[in-house]
Scaffold this motif. Structure first.
Motif, PDB file in Angstrom:
ATOM      1  N   SER A 169       0.762  -1.172   0.082  1.00 45.72           N
ATOM      2  CA  SER A 169       0.095  -0.073   0.006  1.00 45.72           C
ATOM      3  C   SER A 169       1.056   1.195  -0.072  1.00 45.72           C
ATOM      4  O   SER A 169       2.181   1.369   0.257  1.00 45.72           O
ATOM      5  CB  SER A 169      -0.960  -0.025   1.373  1.00 45.72           C
ATOM      6  N   GLY A 170       0.288   2.429  -0.453  1.00 49.13           N
ATOM      7  CA  GLY A 170       1.025   3.686  -0.491  1.00 49.13           C
ATOM      8  C   GLY A 170       0.419   4.748  -0.701  1.00 49.13           C
ATOM      9  O   GLY A 170      -0.924   4.695  -0.975  1.00 49.13           O
ATOM     10  N   ARG A 171       0.565   6.070  -0.706  1.00 46.57           N
ATOM     11  CA  ARG A 171       0.299   7.128  -0.911  1.00 46.57           C
ATOM     12  C   ARG A 171       0.672   7.625  -2.365  1.00 46.57           C
ATOM     13  O   ARG A 171       1.912   7.589  -2.814  1.00 46.57           O
ATOM     14  CB  ARG A 171       0.766   8.141   0.019  1.00 46.57           C
ATOM     15  N   VAL A 172      -0.349   8.316  -3.364  1.00 54.12           N
ATOM     16  CA  VAL A 172       0.012   8.734  -4.617  1.00 54.12           C
ATOM     17  C   VAL A 172       0.604   9.977  -4.354  1.00 54.12           C
ATOM     18  O   VAL A 172       0.149  11.102  -3.741  1.00 54.12           O
ATOM     19  CB  VAL A 172      -1.452   8.740  -5.348  1.00 54.12           C
ATOM     20  N   ILE A 173       1.752  10.310  -4.846  1.00 54.25           N
ATOM     21  CA  ILE A 173       2.703  11.585  -4.778  1.00 54.25           C
ATOM     22  C   ILE A 173       2.766  12.075  -6.135  1.00 54.25           C
ATOM     23  O   ILE A 173       3.390  13.445  -6.338  1.00 54.25           O
ATOM     24  CB  ILE A 173       3.963  11.172  -4.102  1.00 54.25           C
ATOM     25  N   GLY A 174       2.185  11.387  -7.458  1.00 50.89           N
ATOM     26  CA  GLY A 174       2.523  12.306  -8.686  1.00 50.89           C
ATOM     27  C   GLY A 174       1.335  11.412  -9.665  1.00 50.89           C
ATOM     28  O   GLY A 174       1.088   9.983  -9.416  1.00 50.89           O
ATOM     29  N   ARG A 175       0.917  12.234 -10.518  1.00 51.24           N
ATOM     30  CA  ARG A 175       0.082  11.815 -11.385  1.00 51.24           C
ATOM     31  C   ARG A 175       0.511  12.040 -12.914  1.00 51.24           C
ATOM     32  O   ARG A 175       1.020  13.284 -13.220  1.00 51.24           O
ATOM     33  CB  ARG A 175      -1.428  12.225 -11.453  1.00 51.24           C
ATOM     34  N   GLN A 176       0.579  11.037 -13.612  1.00 52.48           N
ATOM     35  CA  GLN A 176       1.094  11.578 -15.267  1.00 52.48           C
ATOM     36  C   GLN A 176       0.030  10.634 -15.972  1.00 52.48           C
ATOM     37  O   GLN A 176      -0.689   9.785 -15.744  1.00 52.48           O
ATOM     38  CB  GLN A 176       2.552  10.964 -15.450  1.00 52.48           C
ATOM     39  N   PRO A 177      -0.089  10.834 -17.240  1.00 49.42           N
ATOM     40  CA  PRO A 177      -0.871  10.388 -18.264  1.00 49.42           C
ATOM     41  C   PRO A 177      -0.657   8.787 -18.257  1.00 49.42           C
ATOM     42  O   PRO A 177      -1.473   8.090 -18.716  1.00 49.42           O
ATOM     43  CB  PRO A 177      -0.508  10.953 -19.754  1.00 49.42           C
ATOM     44  N   PHE A 178       0.578   8.343 -18.022  1.00 51.05           N
ATOM     45  CA  PHE A 178       1.090   7.107 -18.096  1.00 51.05           C
ATOM     46  C   PHE A 178       0.929   6.056 -16.802  1.00 51.05           C
ATOM     47  O   PHE A 178       0.928   5.067 -16.785  1.00 51.05           O
ATOM     48  CB  PHE A 178       2.315   6.712 -18.454  1.00 51.05           C
ATOM     49  N   GLY A 179       0.560   6.791 -15.656  1.00 51.93           N
ATOM     50  CA  GLY A 179       0.149   6.091 -14.287  1.00 51.93           C
ATOM     51  C   GLY A 179       0.499   7.104 -13.241  1.00 51.93           C
ATOM     52  O   GLY A 179       0.627   8.244 -13.292  1.00 51.93           O
ATOM     53  N   VAL A 180       0.599   6.410 -12.016  1.00 54.53           N
ATOM     54  CA  VAL A 180       0.530   7.365 -10.703  1.00 54.53           C
ATOM     55  C   VAL A 180       2.077   6.543 -10.051  1.00 54.53           C
ATOM     56  O   VAL A 180       2.265   5.543 -10.118  1.00 54.53           O
ATOM     57  CB  VAL A 180      -0.541   7.221  -9.707  1.00 54.53           C
ATOM     58  N   PHE A 181       2.694   7.530  -9.401  1.00 55.15           N
ATOM     59  CA  PHE A 181       3.751   7.259  -8.615  1.00 55.15           C
ATOM     60  C   PHE A 181       3.261   7.287  -7.117  1.00 55.15           C
ATOM     61  O   PHE A 181       2.617   7.871  -6.725  1.00 55.15           O
ATOM     62  CB  PHE A 181       4.677   8.452  -8.765  1.00 55.15           C
ATOM     63  N   LEU A 182       4.007   6.425  -6.348  1.00 60.80           N
ATOM     64  CA  LEU A 182       3.468   5.884  -4.973  1.00 60.80           C
ATOM     65  C   LEU A 182       4.711   6.076  -4.046  1.00 60.80           C
ATOM     66  O   LEU A 182       5.919   5.243  -4.690  1.00 60.80           O
ATOM     67  CB  LEU A 182       2.801   4.444  -5.021  1.00 60.80           C
ATOM     68  N   LEU A 183       4.490   6.457  -2.927  1.00 54.61           N
ATOM     69  CA  LEU A 183       5.479   6.214  -1.750  1.00 54.61           C
ATOM     70  C   LEU A 183       4.964   4.950  -1.278  1.00 54.61           C
ATOM     71  O   LEU A 183       3.719   4.974  -0.652  1.00 54.61           O
ATOM     72  CB  LEU A 183       5.421   7.336  -0.793  1.00 54.61           C
ATOM     73  N   LEU A 184       5.631   3.790  -1.151  1.00 54.25           N
ATOM     74  CA  LEU A 184       5.431   2.537  -0.607  1.00 54.25           C
ATOM     75  C   LEU A 184       5.421   2.595   0.926  1.00 54.25           C
ATOM     76  O   LEU A 184       6.695   2.719   1.537  1.00 54.25           O
ATOM     77  CB  LEU A 184       5.943   1.597  -1.281  1.00 54.25           C
ATOM     78  N   ASN A 185       4.298   2.192   1.503  1.00 54.14           N
ATOM     79  CA  ASN A 185       4.358   2.073   3.119  1.00 54.14           C
ATOM     80  C   ASN A 185       5.375   0.829   3.501  1.00 54.14           C
ATOM     81  O   ASN A 185       5.300  -0.148   2.895  1.00 54.14           O
ATOM     82  CB  ASN A 185       3.070   1.598   3.775  1.00 54.14           C
ATOM     83  N   GLY A 186       6.235   0.950   4.556  1.00 55.53           N
ATOM     84  CA  GLY A 186       7.028  -0.010   4.831  1.00 55.53           C
ATOM     85  C   GLY A 186       8.538  -0.139   4.120  1.00 55.53           C
ATOM     86  O   GLY A 186       9.202  -0.955   4.252  1.00 55.53           O
ATOM     87  N   ALA A 187       8.630   0.682   2.922  1.00 53.24           N
ATOM     88  CA  ALA A 187       9.770   0.786   2.078  1.00 53.24           C
ATOM     89  C   ALA A 187      10.076   2.141   1.846  1.00 53.24           C
ATOM     90  O   ALA A 187       9.971   2.765   0.936  1.00 53.24           O
ATOM     91  CB  ALA A 187       9.405  -0.103   0.836  1.00 53.24           C
ATOM     92  N   PRO A 188      10.894   2.867   2.953  1.00 53.17           N
ATOM     93  CA  PRO A 188      11.072   4.028   2.772  1.00 53.17           C
ATOM     94  C   PRO A 188      11.892   4.551   1.590  1.00 53.17           C
ATOM     95  O   PRO A 188      11.855   5.546   1.200  1.00 53.17           O
ATOM     96  CB  PRO A 188      11.825   4.595   4.043  1.00 53.17           C
ATOM     97  N   ASN A 189      12.487   3.848   1.149  1.00 59.94           N
ATOM     98  CA  ASN A 189      13.310   4.266  -0.230  1.00 59.94           C
ATOM     99  C   ASN A 189      13.083   3.678  -1.358  1.00 59.94           C
ATOM    100  O   ASN A 189      13.782   3.317  -2.191  1.00 59.94           O
ATOM    101  CB  ASN A 189      15.065   4.016   0.032  1.00 59.94           C
ATOM    102  N   ALA A 190      11.752   3.208  -1.471  1.00 62.25           N
ATOM    103  CA  ALA A 190      11.209   2.659  -2.744  1.00 62.25           C
ATOM    104  C   ALA A 190      10.155   3.602  -3.358  1.00 62.25           C
ATOM    105  O   ALA A 190       9.448   4.239  -2.675  1.00 62.25           O
ATOM    106  CB  ALA A 190      10.575   1.262  -2.524  1.00 62.25           C
TER     107      ALA A 190
END
Length: 104
Positions: free
Chosen positions: A36-57
């Motif tokens: 699971s994670g939080r959406v931090i960016g949106r682009q026409p090709f998809g969304v970028f996520l900060l992943l819970n429990g994986a601080p550098n991913a």
């Protein structure tokens, strides 16, 4: 604010940290694992996520996995999904969001 945005650099781990952590990220988030994670960016090709429990991913849910009737989740939304690939070339964990799974 536009519909699309790149992740704010203050929210993204440093590229050196992502590179150093990549082997541990791949090990901790094997294909098929649920994240699971939080959406931090949106682009026409998809969304970028900060992943819970994986601080550098950084996760990426690409539109190639989205059903035609669905929309991209909003910036700041919390989402969950399945790890479907590890993109070694740019150190991204590819995700298929739970809400994008289609029956059968």
């Amino acid at each position: 604010m536009t519909e699309f945005s790149w992740p704010d650099r203050s929210q993204v781990p440093a590229s050196d940290d992502i590179d150093r952590s990549w082997p541990a990220t791949v090990s901790a988030l094997p294909l098929g694992s649920h994240v699971s994670g939080r959406v931090i960016g949106r682009q026409p090709f998809g969304v970028f996520l900060l992943l819970n429990g994986a601080p550098n991913a950084i996760g990426l849910a690409e539109i190639t996995a989205i059903p035609h009737h669905m929309e991209l989740p909003a910036l700041g939304a919390t989402v969950a999904g399945e790890v479907i690939w590890h993109a070694d070339h740019n150190r991204q964990v590819k995700i298929r969001l739970d809400e994008w799974h289609t029956p059968g």
